[in-house]
Write an enzyme that holds these catalytic residues in place. Structure first.
Site, PDB file in Angstrom:
ATOM      1  N   LYS A  15     -21.672  -2.896 -31.347  1.00  0.00           N
ATOM      2  CA  LYS A  15     -20.677  -2.268 -32.230  1.00  0.00           C
ATOM      3  C   LYS A  15     -19.304  -2.791 -31.844  1.00  0.00           C
ATOM      4  CE  LYS A  15     -22.385   2.351 -32.209  1.00  0.00           C
ATOM      5  NZ  LYS A  15     -22.036   3.759 -31.941  1.00  0.00           N
TER       6      LYS A  15
ATOM      7  N   GLU B 179     -30.309  -4.164 -22.859  1.00  0.00           N
ATOM      8  CA  GLU B 179     -29.582  -2.970 -23.285  1.00  0.00           C
ATOM      9  C   GLU B 179     -29.929  -2.628 -24.735  1.00  0.00           C
ATOM     10  OE1 GLU B 179     -28.264  -0.383 -22.821  1.00  0.00           O
ATOM     11  OE2 GLU B 179     -26.405  -0.375 -21.701  1.00  0.00           O
ATOM     12  N   ASP B 180     -29.959  -1.357 -25.042  1.00  0.00           N
ATOM     13  CA  ASP B 180     -30.177  -0.943 -26.424  1.00  0.00           C
ATOM     14  C   ASP B 180     -28.955  -1.267 -27.285  1.00  0.00           C
ATOM     15  OD1 ASP B 180     -28.611   0.916 -25.084  1.00  0.00           O
ATOM     16  OD2 ASP B 180     -29.770   2.663 -25.699  1.00  0.00           O
TER      17      ASP B 180
ATOM     18  N   GLY C 168     -32.274   4.469 -22.891  1.00  0.00           N
ATOM     19  CA  GLY C 168     -32.232   3.993 -24.278  1.00  0.00           C
ATOM     20  C   GLY C 168     -32.977   2.705 -24.579  1.00  0.00           C
TER      21      GLY C 168
ATOM     22  N   ASP D  71     -21.499  -0.690 -26.880  1.00  0.00           N
ATOM     23  CA  ASP D  71     -20.574   0.092 -27.693  1.00  0.00           C
ATOM     24  C   ASP D  71     -19.151  -0.186 -27.184  1.00  0.00           C
ATOM     25  OD1 ASP D  71     -19.713   2.060 -29.486  1.00  0.00           O
ATOM     26  OD2 ASP D  71     -20.081   3.687 -28.082  1.00  0.00           O
TER      27      ASP D  71
ATOM     28  N   ASP E 251     -30.917   7.779 -28.604  1.00  0.00           N
ATOM     29  CA  ASP E 251     -30.971   9.222 -28.822  1.00  0.00           C
ATOM     30  C   ASP E 251     -29.640   9.789 -29.262  1.00  0.00           C
ATOM     31  OD1 ASP E 251     -29.687   8.804 -26.211  1.00  0.00           O
ATOM     32  OD2 ASP E 251     -29.744  10.986 -26.078  1.00  0.00           O
TER      33      ASP E 251
ATOM     34  N   PHE F  43     -22.863   6.162 -35.418  1.00  0.00           N
ATOM     35  CA  PHE F  43     -23.727   6.572 -34.314  1.00  0.00           C
ATOM     36  C   PHE F  43     -25.174   6.481 -34.771  1.00  0.00           C
ATOM     37  CE2 PHE F  43     -25.803   9.091 -31.126  1.00  0.00           C
ATOM     38  CZ  PHE F  43     -25.130   8.691 -29.980  1.00  0.00           C
ATOM     39  N   VAL F  44     -25.952   5.653 -34.085  1.00  0.00           N
ATOM     40  CA  VAL F  44     -27.324   5.399 -34.519  1.00  0.00           C
ATOM     41  C   VAL F  44     -28.348   5.991 -33.547  1.00  0.00           C
ATOM     42  CG1 VAL F  44     -26.828   3.341 -35.889  1.00  0.00           C
ATOM     43  CG2 VAL F  44     -27.217   3.099 -33.432  1.00  0.00           C
TER      44      VAL F  44
ATOM     45  N   ARG G 283     -35.522   9.508 -30.051  1.00  0.00           N
ATOM     46  CA  ARG G 283     -35.852   8.242 -29.398  1.00  0.00           C
ATOM     47  C   ARG G 283     -37.139   7.637 -29.936  1.00  0.00           C
ATOM     48  NH1 ARG G 283     -32.529   7.577 -24.860  1.00  0.00           N
ATOM     49  NH2 ARG G 283     -31.972   9.466 -23.740  1.00  0.00           N
TER      50      ARG G 283
END
Ligand code: IMP
Ligand code: MG
Length: 174
Positions: free
Chosen positions: A129, A97-98, A42, A101, A157, A150-151, A163
């Protein structure tokens, strides 16, 4: 059922924030041994932009991680699919990190890296988040705090799709 992607953070907003994050990291790691550890898959888009915004010598390495099945809920089990190519002993690690969560992935990676004796470990995440946190993690460099949606896009993805979108969006089913 068809899918529509609604923009949450556009490409210009991302680019501006990534530049700021890069400048901040460059200031703080000027005389250190910086290694950016990119958490795949990600984070590959974010990391490519971030690395170019950090204007000091650095090293880049990659760690493959899988925490989700095909769905949108974390399994809580963090599986390493590809390890680092070199030791990190004595180096100043920034994990890229993307999105943070539940926090389970980052918490696990912090524990893993600490066993390898780096000089320091910090976290740079594009998105956070906080509503979904299961464990407390400190994000040292953060792009944006977002709501519990959820993005996708900019590397993120949904079941391996989206992506390549140049912005962050929310998938809506109509
Ligand atoms: P955590 O372990 O629950 O913090 O989840 C971390 C990983 O789950 C992230 O690095 C992403 O790869 C993935 N993830 C979490 N939320 C999202 C999302 O909204 N869209 C896409 N991937 C997500
Ligand atoms: Mg990730």
């Amino acid at each position: 059922m068809s899918e529509r992607i609604v923009t949450m953070i556009n490409a210009e907003q991302i680019a501006a924030r990534v530049k700021e994050l890069g400048a901040e990291i460059a200031r703080e790691y000027k005389d250190r041994n910086l290694v950016l550890i990119v958490v795949l898959k990600g984070s590959f888009v974010f990391a490519a932009d971030l690395a170019r915004a950090v204007d000091i010598p650095l090293r880049v390495d990659f760690l493959g991680v899988r925490s989700y099945g095909e769905g949108t809920e974390t399994s809580g089990v963090v599986q390493i699919t590809q390890d680092l190519s070199r030791p990190i002993a004595g180096e100043d690690v920034v994990i890229v990190e993307d999105i943070v969560d539940t926090g389970l992935t980052i918490a696990h990676l912090m524990d893993l890296f600490r066993t390898r004796a780096p000089r320091s470990v910090k976290v740079c995440a594009l998105l956070h988040k906080p509503a979904r946190a299961k464990v407390a993690v400190k994000v040292d460099y953060l792009g944006f705090t977002i709501d519990d949606k959820f993005v996708v896009g900019y590397g993120l993805d949904f079941a391996e799709k989206h992506r390549n979108l140049p912005f962050i969006g929310v998938v809506e089913r109509t």
